[in-house]
Design an enzyme around this catalytic site. Sequence first.
Site, PDB file in Angstrom:
ATOM      1  N   TYR A  32       1.110  -1.226   0.116  1.00  0.00           N
ATOM      2  CA  TYR A  32      -0.165  -0.091   0.093  1.00  0.00           C
ATOM      3  C   TYR A  32       1.030   1.268  -0.163  1.00  0.00           C
ATOM      4  O   TYR A  32       0.650   2.185  -0.799  1.00  0.00           O
ATOM      5  CB  TYR A  32      -0.880  -0.089   1.159  1.00  0.00           C
ATOM      6  CG  TYR A  32      -1.808   1.418   1.487  1.00  0.00           C
ATOM      7  CD1 TYR A  32      -2.966   1.300   0.683  1.00  0.00           C
ATOM      8  CD2 TYR A  32      -1.279   2.252   2.308  1.00  0.00           C
ATOM      9  CE1 TYR A  32      -3.775   2.595   0.959  1.00  0.00           C
ATOM     10  CE2 TYR A  32      -2.084   3.444   2.522  1.00  0.00           C
ATOM     11  CZ  TYR A  32      -3.308   3.456   1.803  1.00  0.00           C
ATOM     12  OH  TYR A  32      -4.026   4.638   2.057  1.00  0.00           O
ATOM     13  N   LYS A  35       0.966   4.133  -3.040  1.00  0.00           N
ATOM     14  CA  LYS A  35       0.694   5.311  -2.824  1.00  0.00           C
ATOM     15  C   LYS A  35       1.754   6.636  -3.106  1.00  0.00           C
ATOM     16  O   LYS A  35       1.719   7.663  -3.399  1.00  0.00           O
ATOM     17  CB  LYS A  35       0.089   5.699  -1.335  1.00  0.00           C
ATOM     18  CG  LYS A  35      -1.149   4.897  -1.234  1.00  0.00           C
ATOM     19  CD  LYS A  35      -2.335   5.480  -2.077  1.00  0.00           C
ATOM     20  CE  LYS A  35      -3.817   5.193  -1.961  1.00  0.00           C
ATOM     21  NZ  LYS A  35      -4.853   5.658  -2.948  1.00  0.00           N
TER      22      LYS A  35
END
Length: 234
Positions: free
Chosen positions: A142, A146
């Site tokens: 994640y 990002k």
Amino acid sequence: MSSPKVIVYGGKGALGAKCVSYFKQKSWWVGSIDLGTNDAADLNVLVSATDSLPEQEKVVIDSISQSLGSSKLDAVICVAGGWAGGNAQSDLAKSSDLMWRQSVWSSIISASIAAKFLKNGGLLTLTGANAALQETPGMIGYGMAKAAVHHLTKSLAAKDSGLPDNSTCVAILPITLDTPMNRKWMPTADFTTWTPLEFIAELFWKWSNNQERPVSGSLMQMVTKNSNTELVAV
């Protein structure tokens, strides 16, 4: 005079659906891109999760081109994404692949849409994450995805990025969004620290109308306390 036009990538999700409905209330033409249909949108472009990135991009670009004709978009809003936890010992490749597809692929295609169809002075927003400003050992995939979105945002804002003249590319960096799924999985959390979806939809609308729009390349943290949200540029 024709209605202003916006594409919402991820228009079927909680935040995306809120953006679609908000812009429709403001009499905008709204296109949605997602795995499923949003009946409130004027145009639905469905992508297949089994297609490659170039294949997904072609489907999206061809559909938008056919729908718009010679018209241009005022804004492209990418709120597609997801979350997966995991460190180096727990399905790192699997979670990273999923996060890359959900957050980075959608951002890349949104950049392609903006390059081809955004009017001069238009807006492109991407969705990063406050957590990805630091290390994310418990959710490595994640965090990497990002962080890539943050880099893409800055690159698109730079000279010779391929975006139309005077356009603005900005990323929002939420901490926790107040979505039904987050409330389901974190029922004991302090909801007054979660950012309301309505706040973000209204913010995108203001920025699309060139109201209070940050400078291009900005990474805007969303800090919510006592149900009040402040924007803090990184």
